[in-house]
Design a protein around this motif. Structure first.
Motif, PDB file in Angstrom:
ATOM      1  N   VAL A  85      50.984  49.266  50.143  1.00  8.15           N
ATOM      2  CA  VAL A  85      50.751  48.682  48.835  1.00  8.15           C
ATOM      3  C   VAL A  85      49.104  48.632  48.876  1.00  8.15           C
ATOM      4  CG1 VAL A  85      51.113  46.982  47.080  1.00  8.15           C
ATOM      5  CG2 VAL A  85      53.039  47.449  48.651  1.00  8.15           C
ATOM      6  N   GLN A  87      45.270  47.922  47.445  1.00 10.17           N
ATOM      7  CA  GLN A  87      44.806  46.802  46.583  1.00 10.17           C
ATOM      8  C   GLN A  87      44.738  47.051  45.120  1.00 10.17           C
ATOM      9  OE1 GLN A  87      41.145  44.843  47.873  1.00 10.17           O
ATOM     10  NE2 GLN A  87      41.126  43.275  46.465  1.00 10.17           N
ATOM     11  N   TYR A  89      46.531  49.011  43.310  1.00  6.64           N
ATOM     12  CA  TYR A  89      47.881  49.496  42.716  1.00  6.64           C
ATOM     13  C   TYR A  89      47.873  49.401  41.380  1.00  6.64           C
ATOM     14  CZ  TYR A  89      52.716  50.042  41.585  1.00  6.64           C
ATOM     15  OH  TYR A  89      53.871  50.496  41.165  1.00  6.64           O
ATOM     16  N   THR A  90      47.683  48.065  40.722  1.00  5.92           N
ATOM     17  CA  THR A  90      48.040  47.795  39.414  1.00  5.92           C
ATOM     18  C   THR A  90      46.866  48.358  38.506  1.00  5.92           C
ATOM     19  OG1 THR A  90      46.577  45.602  39.756  1.00  5.92           O
ATOM     20  CG2 THR A  90      48.975  45.748  39.902  1.00  5.92           C
ATOM     21  N   ARG A 150      53.770  42.942  38.337  1.00 10.05           N
ATOM     22  CA  ARG A 150      53.415  44.139  38.641  1.00 10.05           C
ATOM     23  C   ARG A 150      53.155  44.241  40.303  1.00 10.05           C
ATOM     24  NH1 ARG A 150      49.997  43.731  34.042  1.00 10.05           N
ATOM     25  NH2 ARG A 150      48.121  43.234  35.408  1.00 10.05           N
ATOM     26  N   GLN A 151      52.831  43.233  41.032  1.00  9.61           N
ATOM     27  CA  GLN A 151      52.657  43.312  42.196  1.00  9.61           C
ATOM     28  C   GLN A 151      54.024  43.406  42.957  1.00  9.61           C
ATOM     29  OE1 GLN A 151      51.047  44.092  45.106  1.00  9.61           O
ATOM     30  NE2 GLN A 151      49.419  42.881  44.557  1.00  9.61           N
ATOM     31  N   ARG A 152      55.200  42.787  42.281  1.00  5.33           N
ATOM     32  CA  ARG A 152      56.573  42.876  42.869  1.00  5.33           C
ATOM     33  C   ARG A 152      57.028  44.261  42.594  1.00  5.33           C
ATOM     34  NH1 ARG A 152      60.229  37.888  41.270  1.00  5.33           N
ATOM     35  NH2 ARG A 152      58.460  37.199  39.854  1.00  5.33           N
ATOM     36  N   LEU A 168      50.361  45.660  53.185  1.00  7.64           N
ATOM     37  CA  LEU A 168      49.884  45.248  51.882  1.00  7.64           C
ATOM     38  C   LEU A 168      48.262  44.938  51.977  1.00  7.64           C
ATOM     39  CD1 LEU A 168      52.621  43.676  52.509  1.00  7.64           C
ATOM     40  CD2 LEU A 168      52.716  43.682  50.213  1.00  7.64           C
ATOM     41  N   PRO A 171      47.436  41.477  48.842  1.00  3.52           N
ATOM     42  CA  PRO A 171      48.708  41.435  47.719  1.00  3.52           C
ATOM     43  C   PRO A 171      48.635  40.054  46.745  1.00  3.52           C
ATOM     44  CG  PRO A 171      49.687  40.679  50.001  1.00  3.52           C
ATOM     45  CD  PRO A 171      48.331  41.093  50.104  1.00  3.52           C
ATOM     46  N   LEU A 175      46.387  36.518  41.558  1.00  7.73           N
ATOM     47  CA  LEU A 175      47.444  36.229  41.134  1.00  7.73           C
ATOM     48  C   LEU A 175      47.552  34.493  41.050  1.00  7.73           C
ATOM     49  CD1 LEU A 175      50.082  38.038  43.203  1.00  7.73           C
ATOM     50  CD2 LEU A 175      49.087  38.615  40.852  1.00  7.73           C
ATOM     51  N   VAL A 183      55.800  36.254  45.576  1.00  5.62           N
ATOM     52  CA  VAL A 183      55.492  37.516  46.513  1.00  5.62           C
ATOM     53  C   VAL A 183      55.776  37.194  47.847  1.00  5.62           C
ATOM     54  CG1 VAL A 183      53.528  39.089  47.261  1.00  5.62           C
ATOM     55  CG2 VAL A 183      53.870  38.525  44.735  1.00  5.62           C
TER      56      VAL A 183
END
Length: 308
Positions: A85, A87, A89-90, A150-152, A168, A171, A175, A183
């Protein structure tokens, strides 16, 4: 240094590893082994090479010296068994995709159109969504989800291919407190229920303390690995972060890491020696592996930004 018996039980092994970029050595002389079934943080100040280390483990950056072995194979050779995952990703993924479509990418890559999604793949996606607690969000587009959700989704996408190692990069960054806890709870379940080895790049240890078993810390240009009872040392963390840091515990057993220059001079913090701190990892007897997410009340706050 590592030995043969340690390497046999290890998920990640560094042997005199070094990384250079643009003619500059980022870190060098890394020799350690990270056990299977552990939850490990990579910690250090900005610019010390935390993300670089994770990329080197994935074989995305060449080593200047030494070697890294992941799941018994050279770095980059076992990536199909690794869930990653990033950093970014979103921001990288198409926000018009639904949560379900996003998780499916973990199985199909970018194959759309004529690619047929099997019932088995759909079942795996639903299973990953359910495990991360977002099955009811499957139909929603990423643009409709909060950063924590979104992180999940990102974690579910990494899980859908049944990895042995989950990696990750920051993560919990950006947040809110509730999302961070959600998370961390998912990571705790992955480790406890599935026995998954987890590695997390982290800037702040506080929220992760209840589940961490050890940490790789980048200090003075060299990566080191140690169990948490050794890492949770005020002198070490002060050196690591370049500011006065204290490891504080409350009478209830809560533990957090905090910088302390602005604390009142007449306040004596409830600090503990390393040997005492180690006991907080063994509340359930000698048979405990030392990383039960319930062994301590979760670290409760980020004082002055945590250990930064």
């Amino acid at each position: 240094m590592t030995n043969d018996s340690t390497q046999h039980d290890a998920c990640i092994v560094f042997h005199d590893a070094a990384v250079s970029r643009g003619g500059r050595t980022i870190w060098q002389h890394g020799s350690f082994a990270i056990p299977n079934g552990s939850v490990t943080a990579i910690v250090g100040t900005n610019g010390t090479g935390k993300t670089t280390m994770m990329k080197a483990e994935l074989g995305l950056l060449p080593l200047a010296a030494g070697s890294i072995t992941i799941l018994g194979r050279p770095a980059g050779s076992a990536n199909r068994q690794i869930g990653y995952v990033p950093q970014s990703y979103t921001s990288d993924i198409d926000s018009n995709l639904t949560a379900e479509q996003s998780v499916l990418l973990g199985l199909t890559g970018t194959q759309f159109g004529i690619h047929v999604v099997t019932k088995a793949q759909k079942a795996k996606v639903r299973q990953a969504l359910a495990f991360t607690g977002i099955e009811d969000k499957a139909h929603l587009r990423l643009s409709e989800l909060s950063g924590g959700l979104r992180q999940r989704v990102a974690i579910a996408q990494a899980l859908v291919s049944d990895p042995k190692l989950l990696m990750l990069d920051e993560p919990l960054a950006n947040l809110d407190l509730a999302s961070q806890r959600a998370v961390v709870h998912v990571l705790a379940r992955l480790n406890k229920e599935l026995g998954m080895t987890i590695q997390v790049v982290a800037h702040d240890l506080n929220m992760l303390l209840p589940i961490l078993t050890g940490a790789v810390y980048l200090l003075d240009g060299h990566p080191h690995y140690a169990a948490m009872n050794q890492v949770l040392d005020s002198s070490l963390l002060t050196h690591l972060y370049g500011t006065t840091v204290q490891v504080v515990t409350t009478p209830q057993g809560d533990m957090f890491v905090t910088p302390s220059p602005d604390e009142p001079e007449d306040v004596v913090p409830d600090t503990h020696a390393t040997a005492e701190i180690a006991q907080f990892h063994h509340h359930h007897g000698a048979g405990d592996a030392g990383h039960d997410a319930g062994a301590r009340t979760p670290a409760v706050r980020n004082d002055a930004g945590g250990a930064r």
